[in-house]
Design a protein around this motif. Sequence first.
Motif, mmCIF file in Angstrom:
data_model
loop_
_atom_site.group_PDB
_atom_site.id
_atom_site.type_symbol
_atom_site.label_atom_id
_atom_site.label_comp_id
_atom_site.label_asym_id
_atom_site.label_seq_id
_atom_site.Cartn_x
_atom_site.Cartn_y
_atom_site.Cartn_z
ATOM 1 N N SER A 1 0.842 -1.201 0.000
ATOM 2 C CA SER A 1 0.000 0.000 0.000
ATOM 3 C C SER A 1 0.868 1.238 0.000
ATOM 4 N N PHE B 1 -0.513 5.404 9.717
ATOM 5 C CA PHE B 1 -0.334 5.157 8.287
ATOM 6 C C PHE B 1 -1.669 5.376 7.602
ATOM 7 N N THR B 2 -1.646 6.125 6.514
ATOM 8 C CA THR B 2 -2.877 6.347 5.753
ATOM 9 C C THR B 2 -2.613 6.293 4.259
ATOM 10 N N THR B 3 -3.562 5.713 3.557
ATOM 11 C CA THR B 3 -3.468 5.730 2.092
ATOM 12 C C THR B 3 -4.142 6.986 1.541
ATOM 13 N N THR C 1 -7.191 13.333 2.807
ATOM 14 C CA THR C 1 -8.452 13.538 3.533
ATOM 15 C C THR C 1 -8.201 14.001 4.967
ATOM 16 N N TYR D 1 -11.388 -2.734 15.283
ATOM 17 C CA TYR D 1 -11.265 -2.803 13.820
ATOM 18 C C TYR D 1 -9.905 -2.293 13.354
ATOM 19 N N VAL D 2 -9.173 -1.717 14.265
ATOM 20 C CA VAL D 2 -7.784 -1.362 13.956
ATOM 21 C C VAL D 2 -6.879 -2.464 14.512
ATOM 22 N N LEU D 3 -5.998 -2.949 13.653
ATOM 23 C CA LEU D 3 -5.133 -4.072 14.014
ATOM 24 C C LEU D 3 -3.799 -3.567 14.528
ATOM 25 N N TYR E 1 -0.605 -3.904 11.810
ATOM 26 C CA TYR E 1 -0.605 -3.396 10.442
ATOM 27 C C TYR E 1 -0.328 -1.908 10.511
ATOM 28 N N VAL F 1 -4.807 4.802 13.562
ATOM 29 C CA VAL F 1 -5.312 5.437 12.340
ATOM 30 C C VAL F 1 -5.952 6.785 12.648
ATOM 31 N N MET F 2 -5.882 7.656 11.638
ATOM 32 C CA MET F 2 -6.698 8.864 11.688
ATOM 33 C C MET F 2 -8.016 8.463 11.038
ATOM 34 N N HIS G 1 -15.113 9.413 4.300
ATOM 35 C CA HIS G 1 -14.525 8.747 3.141
ATOM 36 C C HIS G 1 -13.977 7.356 3.436
ATOM 37 N N ASP G 2 -14.277 6.840 4.586
ATOM 38 C CA ASP G 2 -13.881 5.465 4.911
ATOM 39 C C ASP G 2 -15.049 4.815 5.642
ATOM 40 N N ARG H 1 -15.489 2.056 7.314
ATOM 41 C CA ARG H 1 -15.313 1.524 8.679
ATOM 42 C C ARG H 1 -15.374 2.663 9.690
HETATM 43 C C1 ANZ Z 1 -7.391 7.552 6.594
HETATM 44 C C2 ANZ Z 1 -8.270 7.151 5.506
HETATM 45 C C3 ANZ Z 1 -9.217 7.872 4.830
HETATM 46 C C4 ANZ Z 1 -8.029 5.840 5.133
HETATM 47 C C5 ANZ Z 1 -9.907 7.311 3.802
HETATM 48 C C6 ANZ Z 1 -8.702 5.207 4.128
HETATM 49 C C7 ANZ Z 1 -9.652 5.946 3.461
HETATM 50 P P1 ANZ Z 1 -4.805 -0.546 2.999
HETATM 51 O O1 ANZ Z 1 -5.283 -0.016 1.694
HETATM 52 O O2 ANZ Z 1 -5.318 -1.902 3.328
HETATM 53 O O3 ANZ Z 1 -3.309 -0.418 3.191
HETATM 54 N N1 ANZ Z 1 -5.530 1.542 8.441
HETATM 55 C C8 ANZ Z 1 -4.237 1.855 8.618
HETATM 56 N N2 ANZ Z 1 -3.692 1.095 9.573
HETATM 57 C C9 ANZ Z 1 -4.675 0.257 9.974
HETATM 58 C C10 ANZ Z 1 -4.730 -0.765 10.947
HETATM 59 N N3 ANZ Z 1 -3.667 -1.090 11.695
HETATM 60 N N4 ANZ Z 1 -5.883 -1.436 11.097
HETATM 61 C C11 ANZ Z 1 -6.965 -1.105 10.370
HETATM 62 N N5 ANZ Z 1 -6.971 -0.139 9.450
HETATM 63 C C12 ANZ Z 1 -5.840 0.542 9.258
HETATM 64 O O4 ANZ Z 1 -5.494 0.364 4.129
HETATM 65 C C13 ANZ Z 1 -4.883 1.530 4.605
HETATM 66 C C14 ANZ Z 1 -5.950 2.294 5.320
HETATM 67 O O5 ANZ Z 1 -6.490 1.468 6.331
HETATM 68 C C15 ANZ Z 1 -5.398 3.526 5.975
HETATM 69 O O6 ANZ Z 1 -5.792 4.708 5.307
HETATM 70 C C16 ANZ Z 1 -6.174 3.566 7.279
HETATM 71 O O7 ANZ Z 1 -7.332 4.309 6.958
HETATM 72 C C17 ANZ Z 1 -6.522 2.155 7.552
HETATM 73 F F1 ANZ Z 1 -10.804 8.008 3.150
HETATM 74 O O8 ANZ Z 1 -6.438 6.480 6.712
HETATM 75 B B1 ANZ Z 1 -6.909 5.313 6.010
#
Ligand code: ANZ
Length: 819
Positions: free
Chosen positions: A227, A246-248, A252, A327-329, A332, A337-338, A343-344, A346
């Motif tokens: 990712s 960590f965020t993808t 946002t 739901y946060v692991l 990983y 997480v923020m 937009h997400d 979960r």
């Molecule tokens: C903010 C955000 C906004 C996210 C958004 C997504 C969408 P992949 O693609 O699987 O790598 N994440 C990060 N660490 C996590 C953890 N330990 N357990 C559960 N979820 C976790 O997923 C990366 C996204 O999963 C990250 O980006 C984070 O949510 C979440 F509109 O950050 B995201």
Amino acid sequence: RKPYDPAAAQERWQAFWESDQTFKALDDGSKERRYVLDMFPYPSGDLHMGHAEAFVMGDVVARYWRLKGYDVLHPIGWDSFGLPAENAAIKRDAHPAEWTYANIETQARSFRRYGLSFDWSTRLHTSDTDYYRWTQWLFLRFFERGLAYRKNSFVNWCPSCQTVLANEQVVQGACERCGTTVTKRQLNQWYFRITDYADRLLDDMKQLEGQWPDRVLAMQRNWIGRSEGAYVDFEIEGREQPVTVFTTRPDTLFGATFFVVAPEAELAGEIVAEEQRADFEAYLEKTKQATEIERQSTERPKTGVFLGVHAVNPVNGERIPVYAADYVLADYGTGAVMAVPAHDQRDLDFAKAHDLPVRMVVDTGDADPAETFVATAGDGTYVNSGLLDGLSDKVSGVSRIIDQLEVDGRGKRAITFRLRDWLLSRQRFWGVPIPIIHCPSCGEVPVPDDQLPVELPDLRGAALKPKGTSPLAGPEATAWREVECPTCGGRAERDTDTMDTFVDSSWYFFRYCSPGYDGGPFDPEDVRRWMPVEQYVGGVEHAILHLLYMRFFTKVLHDMGMVDFVEPMRRLMNQGQVINQGKAMSKSLGNGVDLGAQIDQFGVDAIRTTVVFAGPPEDDIDWADMSPTATVRFLQRALRVAQDVTSEPGTDPAGGDLALRRATHKSVADLGDLLDSHRFNVAVARLMELVNATRKTIDAGAGPADPAVREAAEAITVGLSLFAPYLAEDMWETLGHQPSVANAAWPTVDPSLLVTESVTCVVQVKGKVRAKLEVSPEATEEELKELALADANVQRSLDGKEIRQIIVRAPRLVSIVPA
Ligand code: ANZ
Ligand code: ZN
């Protein structure tokens, strides 16, 4: 003419192959080398129908390449450490070796009987000391390179097998071996640092594209789970150090309205406010019961507890509440997480359940997630987003915000992987002891190479009963365990865990190149001559586990300078399974088919040929739809053709019946293409056709003395030797040749016999020429009519009109008169 007697042929040729060493690799440089490898078996009982399918595919390839003039290495061995042997030993109050080696002998006999062209001189068993000595040696090299290490963490625990499991061995939350729901335990365990190789495991897959099944590559890619995104630092009020997420979707960031940490991450326990601690501890206990799959399920209600503290959004200074939620692991990303609920999904589910604000920062044109509770994820125009406002695509949004975060020192570009390190220690007996000595003053001390192997002590029966700790840690193994520290000479203890058996199978294919070598796990020179493996054959159930681990091992060996390639298997074929009446064979369904009984009834050749003829190798075979009886009849017909031949061996086929010669050469050419592209079932069908054509020529045409009949019969025999090797030896001998047919050359194709004559057939509609078809001079009126009407041009000019009349002058004219 004697009818075919499978049992007699099996006995006779098996003995011949053995004394002749027909299938021993030459390794003398006289021929180009090719290595064909089957995934080695686990010695659980006798061979079954699944083995019959799996191993015949590799055997077809091996036999074909041998006939094509290659020096073929086609080895066999056993993956002979593992739990079932241990469980059997407990039940019988015996040593696991007894069960293991007895089963190996049974399987070896059955493999021989099944006519597999193995080079038995390379045979190995991973539970032999002269094999596992080198597994330990390799472990120590990994240890020296920092690729084997111990850490304390929550691990997957199977309460029934009483041992830890690698992530790869947890299937849908359950133990892949026994199906028991897997729980978590905190333990100090050994790991291989496979994550260091995540990038290379992905990148090197380019070499495998088109050579390995796409779905295997897709599964590996998904498992490695790369990712791209960013690390962003958040201040937590009352804490010195910022916390990184960590965020993808760093773009946002302005929509982050709360912050979530994994309950079992150390951070959660550190930051929780005193008045929230009791709630948090209770929630943490519940979390440990949930499986990873459950935790990631989108269906499950989003639970969590407020930790009584706030984080500060680095881009707008906003205070946002911090929660612990499962739901946060923990392992990983960074375990935090923020949360951007707009937009997400979960995060949105959690926001809804806990009444937290939802702020849209990307206007995708869809309805506001705050109202619909459906998160939006696509491109759109940034709103409420400071420096991003006005931008309208994700790529620019992401790169713009990361640039800013980097300037401010509050974040940076990042790549994470889903892949975790490989947990390799097991609390069971029947495996490779980890060659480490724990010394109170020196710490983890490797067993010196010249003291390898660290052999297993002689434990049996009750001493092996699972107690949650390794049998090697029990009182029966005290004498084995207590040793002197190799460094300081003080009292020390051996490590009491054994290695995951996937360690054993990560390097066995190298050992086959150097059987018995005692200067190392293999002689690099031998490996250079034989590897990479040209064709690997095995079940798709190994798509992730074994096939990822052995790729990892190969890369490490490459970095150690022991091999000069990074991918050990050029091509991979996944065979299907044998099922019965539409279902997997099982004791409870009572639909099992016994391979030995099938062989007794129909003979090895018929079973092998039936399995191959059933369909493409990767498809499942429903045994209920198969007819070994029909195969037996075909094999009898083939034998009779050979028995009918009256011309002498070596007779020049030139001047023989031309039609049959053409059929033979066309068949041989097709067979080559079909075998090269693994369409073995069609290859069998071609041989059936050629047998029929030859029979016709004998009976109705030129008779048995025609040299074309011998040519055809010999081609049939050589072709059949891939599928029905015993019968083929009988036929080869009947045709007046010295055994073995395995040493015959693959027939050469005369290109001049492949040119099929054709004539041009003109198709007219209302007297106008609409098509010219290339057809066989023997095409019938009916065939021509059909071909003409199927032609696109002809159809267009007919324009759906009814047809009044069709006049055919075969083979040159079709004239159509529409109504
Ligand atoms: C903010 C955000 C906004 C996210 C958004 C997504 C969408 P992949 O693609 O699987 O790598 N994440 C990060 N660490 C996590 C953890 N330990 N357990 C559960 N979820 C976790 O997923 C990366 C996204 O999963 C990250 O980006 C984070 O949510 C979440 F509109 O950050 B995201
Ligand atoms: Zn010491």
